[in-house]
Design a protein around this motif. Structure first.
Motif, mmCIF file in Angstrom:
data_model
loop_
_atom_site.group_PDB
_atom_site.id
_atom_site.type_symbol
_atom_site.label_atom_id
_atom_site.label_comp_id
_atom_site.label_asym_id
_atom_site.label_seq_id
_atom_site.Cartn_x
_atom_site.Cartn_y
_atom_site.Cartn_z
ATOM 1 N N UNK A 9 36.898 32.607 34.031
ATOM 2 C CA UNK A 9 37.363 32.120 35.268
ATOM 3 C C UNK A 9 37.545 30.635 34.703
ATOM 4 N N UNK A 10 35.676 30.588 33.740
ATOM 5 C CA UNK A 10 35.888 29.498 33.235
ATOM 6 C C UNK A 10 36.582 28.503 32.444
ATOM 7 N N UNK A 11 37.653 29.662 31.440
ATOM 8 C CA UNK A 11 38.339 29.107 31.198
ATOM 9 C C UNK A 11 39.433 28.846 32.095
ATOM 10 N N UNK A 12 39.900 29.593 33.087
ATOM 11 C CA UNK A 12 41.205 29.096 33.189
ATOM 12 C C UNK A 12 40.941 28.271 34.427
ATOM 13 N N UNK A 13 39.594 27.427 35.089
ATOM 14 C CA UNK A 13 39.639 26.481 35.777
ATOM 15 C C UNK A 13 39.399 25.015 35.123
ATOM 16 N N UNK A 14 38.932 25.178 33.543
ATOM 17 C CA UNK A 14 39.419 24.499 32.084
ATOM 18 C C UNK A 14 40.713 24.262 32.478
ATOM 19 N N UNK A 41 35.371 34.403 45.735
ATOM 20 C CA UNK A 41 35.786 34.943 46.818
ATOM 21 C C UNK A 41 36.956 36.650 46.359
ATOM 22 N N UNK A 42 36.999 36.420 45.472
ATOM 23 C CA UNK A 42 38.337 37.561 44.461
ATOM 24 C C UNK A 42 37.671 39.067 44.526
ATOM 25 N N UNK A 43 37.761 40.115 43.934
ATOM 26 C CA UNK A 43 37.267 41.010 44.278
ATOM 27 C C UNK A 43 36.336 41.008 42.604
ATOM 28 N N UNK A 44 35.648 41.562 41.972
ATOM 29 C CA UNK A 44 35.981 40.950 40.635
ATOM 30 C C UNK A 44 34.851 39.885 40.370
ATOM 31 N N UNK A 50 43.344 38.261 33.473
ATOM 32 C CA UNK A 50 44.528 39.071 34.489
ATOM 33 C C UNK A 50 44.690 39.364 36.644
ATOM 34 N N UNK A 51 43.248 39.516 36.386
ATOM 35 C CA UNK A 51 43.502 39.277 38.024
ATOM 36 C C UNK A 51 43.888 37.773 38.017
ATOM 37 N N UNK A 52 42.605 36.884 37.939
ATOM 38 C CA UNK A 52 43.046 35.871 37.863
ATOM 39 C C UNK A 52 44.753 35.227 38.609
ATOM 40 N N UNK A 53 45.349 35.634 36.970
ATOM 41 C CA UNK A 53 46.884 34.868 37.054
ATOM 42 C C UNK A 53 47.818 36.291 37.671
ATOM 43 N N UNK A 54 47.254 37.070 38.442
ATOM 44 C CA UNK A 54 48.292 37.753 39.890
ATOM 45 C C UNK A 54 47.214 37.466 41.180
ATOM 46 N N UNK A 55 46.222 37.142 41.002
ATOM 47 C CA UNK A 55 45.771 36.253 42.629
ATOM 48 C C UNK A 55 45.954 34.877 42.263
ATOM 49 N N UNK A 56 45.617 34.392 41.897
ATOM 50 C CA UNK A 56 46.380 32.988 41.851
ATOM 51 C C UNK A 56 47.427 31.718 41.085
ATOM 52 N N UNK A 57 47.803 32.546 39.489
ATOM 53 C CA UNK A 57 48.691 31.805 39.009
ATOM 54 C C UNK A 57 48.582 31.627 38.283
ATOM 55 N N UNK A 58 49.614 31.262 37.268
ATOM 56 C CA UNK A 58 49.147 30.620 35.547
ATOM 57 C C UNK A 58 48.582 29.227 35.842
ATOM 58 N N UNK A 59 47.218 28.901 35.416
ATOM 59 C CA UNK A 59 46.890 27.647 35.712
ATOM 60 C C UNK A 59 47.548 26.095 35.590
#
Length: 329
Positions: A9-14, A41-44, A50-59
């Motif tokens: 998650x930290x890498x995604x936000x960066x 609020x995401x599961x996990x 892959x969950x971050x990309x699937x639910x939020x999209x690529x940064x």
């Protein structure tokens, strides 16, 4: 204590922060904070990329959602030009209808040309009646004035055009107020619109989101109701049909006038349509062999309904355009 964010998650936000470099620091922090709350609020809790990309999209893809888009392309180059166009053509259409009625509609044309305006208006004459004695039926060509004036802003969109508009509106006002006779009544609705064509762009463009306030709309509603009431009262005199044939359209116009302050677009469009229908019905009722109505009265009531409704619709169109230009969807 701040909520813990996994490494993914930290890498995604960066990555998202770097992709948002087109925003200001404050805007960027706001987007990052909003995204962080979504991740929590995401599961996990955003432990897997892959969950971050699937639910939020690529940064980079998510960042594009916050790009500033240019307002949609419009066919006009400025607000004043836009208002000029939406005002001019309906006014020209009404002026052209007035011209055709004044020149060709029976039986009023014959009465006006043969007996004089004072006879038609019941004995009250004015300078139009005196002018008719000098130049005869050629006076009917006055009807061309509003048709030409309505298009002046399209030909001369500058101070010279504005001066011509004001002078023309003053002339038409003098004809309506002091002219006397039935012919002057035909010109009242289009004269109101000629004045509106001069001042509406100035009033509407005093602010980017400007539109008529409640006071303007209430005054317009009261004016329309008074005109409809007066025209109905005069129209009933000598009318050979049932009174409800005049009362029903008058009531419809009055109800639509009362709806003006609510700014309902459909009500404004309905007022325009009702005004045109009243004018058409008056034309039929004035034909020989029908009800012997004097066309000037339904033309006055319907024309004023058309004028007020058209100005309300134009104001709504300008307000909607301003919202789009400011991207306030």
């Amino acid at each position: 204590m701040k909520p813990y964010l996994p490494r993914a998650a930290r890498n995604y936000l960066e990555q998202l922060r770097r992709a948002l470099d087109f925003l200001s620091l404050e805007e960027r922090n706001e987007v990052i904070e909003t995204t962080k709350q979504e991740i929590l609020r995401l599961p996990g809790g955003g432990r897997r990329k892959r969950d971050l990309v699937r639910l939020l999209g690529e940064p980079a893809s998510r960042a594009r959602k916050f790009e500033r888009h240019e307002p949609e392309a419009l066919e006009v180059s400025s607000g004043k030009h836009f208002l000029t166009r939406i005002l001019a053509w309906p006014i020209f259409a009404l002026a052209l209808l007035t011209l055709m009625v004044v020149l060709f509609a029976p039986p009023q044309t014959a009465l006006v040309g043969g007996q004089g305006f004072g006879f038609v208006a019941g004995g009250a004459s004015g300078f139009l009646g005196e002018l008719e004695l000098l130049i005869g039926s050629q006076l009917l060509w006055l009807a061309f004035i509003p048709a030409i004036l309505s298009l002046v802003p399209l030909w001369l969109p500058n101070i010279a055009g504005t001066i011509i508009q004001i002078l023309g509106a003053v002339i038409m006002t003098a004809i309506c107020v002091a002219g006397g006779g039935t012919l002057a009544l035909y010109f009242v609705p289009v004269t109101v619109l000629l004045w509106a064509q001069v001042f509406t762009p100035l009033l509407m463009m005093r602010g980017s989101m400007a539109r008529p306030g409640p006071a303007w709309l209430i005054c317009a509603a009261v004016l329309l109701i008074l005109v409809v009431g007066y025209a109905s009262y005069q129209g009933l005199a000598g009318f050979s049909g049932a009174p409800w044939l005049i009362a029903a359209p008058a009531a419809l116009l009055a109800v639509l006038a009362l709806l003006l302050p609510f700014r309902w677009k459909l009500a404004h469009i309905a007022l325009v349509a009702a005004g045109l229908l009243v004018m058409a019905a008056g034309f039929v009722a004035a034909l020989p062999g029908t009800y012997g109505a004097v066309l000037a009265w339904p033309w006055l009531a319907g024309g004023m309904g058309f004028a007020v409704g058209h100005l309300a619709v134009a104001a709504g169109m300008w307000h909607e355009r301003a919202r789009k230009l400011l991207a306030l969807f």
